[in-house]
Design an enzyme around this catalytic site. Structure first.
Site: not given
Ligand SMILES: C=C(OP(=O)(O)O)C(=O)O
Ligand SMILES: [Mg+2]
Length: 426
Positions: A44, A157, A166, A207, A244, A287, A314, A339, A367, A390
């Site tokens: 995503s 996911h 999430e 995940e 999330d 999130e 995010d 990230k 992650h 996370k």
């Molecule tokens: C970890 C996540 O998913 P992705 O790595 O698919 O963006 C997220 O959206 O926080």
């Molecule tokens: Mg996210």
């Protein structure tokens, strides 16, 4: 400096946890040290993330191959970094940024750049005989992060019926990181046995969290609370919840549509939904509660709920300091998800974390849904005392690798380091 002079940077294509190709870089220093780093990949993804370079149509793996990105490491990146001092992370990353020359890394690929950036830092840390968190964070790197453990997966996911991506548990009442991880693992096992007993699927999503078919987010939360109680913990005291929504995935031209539930709503109805959930359940953090381009909805939800909820950008901030600063100016969110592969270098990643800290925004190191066994994010969370991480459920090796790295770091920091517990944010 001669021992830490970069001699070569090479790359190869390896597999991530979804079986997709990704980049691993290897750096050799003049003193003989060699170190590898590999990069993860999202499902995503935010529209404003730096470019992940893939080979494209007609290529191997249905076009998902990363031979072009690996070739950029072997060719121009190696040429630009050879001779630099690996301990000078800023100079290494500046050379990468100058070589690429684009704001979103379209030329070299953020995957190629980040793999090289991390591998250089890791090699430098080894050459200096320092753990990576100490090399990156110096003497002030002391704080173990509270896990936001994603134990129930939905959205992009998982193939189940839940739209929220999430559902995470945070052991804020635990006395240490190690105990917090143990508590989380116990709740995860309790959740799996509850689901199996009630005839629901205990298979897991990308995940590692359970991915049962449930009507919606309230039922998912109810299962988490029951799992906490079954494992002997008190919801709201020992544990709080984090979610999330990944709501950018739901955005339509004039509102939001939850694809699995088949329901549509306006931004204000969505905000009201989060308010009502947070009033009834011990939710600490949400999130991407609204879409990445819905600045006005971000401002409204922050005004309405920002004093009692951690609101995390995010897809909204994409680890980009300029977007974070714009969000701060407009009163949007109060936390940023970090990230490294959204932005492409370690220096820019740490800059976003420092900007957040200076302005009272929390950082959660994260992650991606497609991971490798690289443990950089564990060291990064400690290096900059982020206080939260996370990194998925304890059912998949690539997620467990990060928890296990943090367990080692906790033991290494005399007295177990600092555990922020209930003071984990704001
Ligand atoms: C970890 C996540 O998913 P992705 O790595 O698919 O963006 C997220 O959206 O926080
Ligand atoms: Mg996210």
């Amino acid at each position: 400096m001669d021992k830490t002079r970069i001699v070569s940077v090479t790359a190869r294509e390896i597999l991530d946890s979804r079986g997709n190709p990704t980049v691993e870089a290897e750096v050799a220093l003049a003193g003989g040290v060699r170190a590898c780093a590999s990069v993860p990949s999202g499902a995503s993804t935010g529209a404003f993330e730096a470019v992940e370079l893939r080979d494209g149509d007609g290529g191997r793996y249905g076009g998902k191959g990363v031979l072009r990105a690996a070739g950029n490491v072997d060719g121009p990146i190696c040429e630009a970094l050879a001779g630099l001092d690996a301990t000078d992370t800023t100079a290494v990353d500046r050379a990468l940024l100058t070589l690429d020359g684009t704001p979103n890394k379209v030329h070299l690929g953020a995957n190629a750049m980040l793999a090289a950036s991390i591998a250089c830092a890791r090699a430098a840390a080894v050459a200096c005989n320092l753990p990576l968190y100490r090399f990156l964070g110096g003497v002030s790197a002391q704080v173990l992060p509270v896990p936001m453990m994603n134990v129930l997966n939905g959205g992009a996911h998982a193939t189940n019926s839940i739209d929220v991506q999430e559902f995470m548990i945070m052991p804020v009442g635990a006395p240490s990181f190690g105990e917090g991880v143990r508590w989380c693992a116990e709740v995860f096992h309790a959740l799996r046995s509850l689901l199996v007993e009630e005839g629901l699927s205990a298979s897991v999503g990308d995940e590692g969290g359970c991915a049962p078919d449930l009507p919606g987010d309230e039922q998912a939360i109810e299962y988490l609370l029951r799992a906490m109680e079954r494992a002997g913990y008190r919801p709201g005291e020992d544990f709080v919840l984090a979610m999330d929504a990944a709501a950018s995935e739901w955005k339509t031209a004039d509102g939001y549509r939850l694809p699995k539930a088949g329901k549509s709503c306006t931004a204000d109805e969505l905000i009201e939904h989060w308010r009502s959930l947070a009033e009834r359940y011990p939710i600490r953090s949400i999130e991407d509660p609204v879409g990445e381009e819905d600045w006005d909805a971000w401002r409204r939800i922050t005004e309405a709920l920002g004093d009692r909820l951690q609101l995390v950008g995010d897809d909204f901030f994409v680890t980009n300091t300029a977007r974070l600063e714009r969000g701060m100016e407009h009163g949007c969110a109060n936390a940023i998800l970090i990230k490294p592969n959204q932005i492409g270098t370690l220096t820019e990643t740490m800059d976003a974390m420092r900007t957040a800290r200076r302005n009272g925004y929390a950082s959660i190191v994260s992650h991606r849904s497609g991971e490798t066994s690289d443990t950089l994010i564990a060291d990064l969370a400690v290096a900059l005392n982020a206080g939260q991480i996370k990194t998925g459920a304890p059912s998949r090796g690539e997620r467990v690798a990060k928890y296990n790295r943090l367990l080692r770091i906790e033991q290494e920091l005399s007295g177990g380091g600092i555990w922020p517990g209930k003071k984990c944010f704001l």
